[in-house]
Design an enzyme around this catalytic site. Sequence first.
Site, PDB file in Angstrom:
ATOM      1  N   GLY A 195     -18.970  -0.017  -1.837  1.00 21.19           N
ATOM      2  CA  GLY A 195     -20.377  -0.725  -3.371  1.00 21.19           C
ATOM      3  C   GLY A 195     -20.506  -0.798  -4.783  1.00 21.19           C
ATOM      4  O   GLY A 195     -19.094  -1.112  -4.549  1.00 21.19           O
TER       5      GLY A 195
ATOM      6  N   TYR B 261       0.766  -1.407  -0.233  1.00 23.04           N
ATOM      7  CA  TYR B 261      -0.604  -0.345  -0.116  1.00 23.04           C
ATOM      8  C   TYR B 261       0.558   0.954  -0.289  1.00 23.04           C
ATOM      9  O   TYR B 261       2.033   2.502   0.654  1.00 23.04           O
ATOM     10  CB  TYR B 261      -0.921  -0.046   0.916  1.00 23.04           C
ATOM     11  CG  TYR B 261      -2.458  -1.321   1.441  1.00 23.04           C
ATOM     12  CD1 TYR B 261      -2.053  -2.012  -0.080  1.00 23.04           C
ATOM     13  CD2 TYR B 261      -3.000  -1.283   2.495  1.00 23.04           C
ATOM     14  CE1 TYR B 261      -3.373  -3.030   0.189  1.00 23.04           C
ATOM     15  CE2 TYR B 261      -3.360  -1.993   2.507  1.00 23.04           C
ATOM     16  CZ  TYR B 261      -3.685  -2.782   1.432  1.00 23.04           C
ATOM     17  OH  TYR B 261      -5.456  -3.966   1.195  1.00 23.04           O
TER      18      TYR B 261
END
Length: 304
Positions: free
Chosen positions: A220, A69
């Site tokens: 989502g 990351y």
Amino acid sequence: MTSQTITAGGTWTLGDRTVHRIGFGAMRLAQTGEALVGDAVPRDRDRAVDVLRRAVDLGVNHIDTAAFYFSPLRSANELINRALAPYPEDLVLVTKVGPGRDPSGEWIPHARPDQLRGQVEENLRQLGRDHLDVVNLRIVGSDSIAERFGALAELRQAGLVRHLGLSNVQPHHLAEAQAIAPVVCVQNMYGIGVRPDQDAFVRTCGEQGIAFVPFYAIAGTGREGGADAGGAESPEVAAVAREHGVSTARVRLAWTLRQGPHVLAIPGTGDPDHLADNVAAATLQLSQDDLARLSAAHRGQSPR
């Protein structure tokens, strides 16, 4: 909001480490825009540090991270080190190995078993630790993980790793790993309308006392871009959020926590307000009607 807010969501035990069920995902700390692309724009360092410290102040004691990351100027692990070292005794740092990235950001999809020690040691160096609380083996595909997981089991025996988990796996991978060493968590993509085929696997993990840790639980359709990445929100999620006067992210997290006491959440953000909103999901009480509507939306069924 106080640190007591997070306790409403309960706790779970990862091996011998107890964590609150709402944690923090560090993936988006190092960059803005699409996650993990080589030309991502680095976030402001001081703001990222402040968010991490605020998370701990709010009671977060489970942080998910990885050495891969990073953006051109920021590394999530090194931000965690700067913000939180010396670490609180109850803080559990969970990292993952398997994939890698070269300095330019290009992906190296799979580390060989003999390369995993180097990845573990890089996480140790960046985090400033002499051992890692939990290391997840992240994989892509359905091939056997026995050799790779076996290599991590050896590092656990050597004391570099306290507990082992799996990421982006299928049920047969869990069974294969358990024949080698204990597994404390499974980290897979899951959320309302995201991978409903995982429902049975979520239950299986609970039956076996294994934490299930969804990623992208609040994103989502935004996925890597985050909850506000411009994807259309589910009408059912939006309706429940309006009725409770809360954000759709809070609704998604509350639903996630209701999928079982072993289900943990690791929402990530670089925004202090979003952080507070995520933690507040621990107190959101969804009714049985709310849960029925949201679960129907999750499965792609028509509302009643």
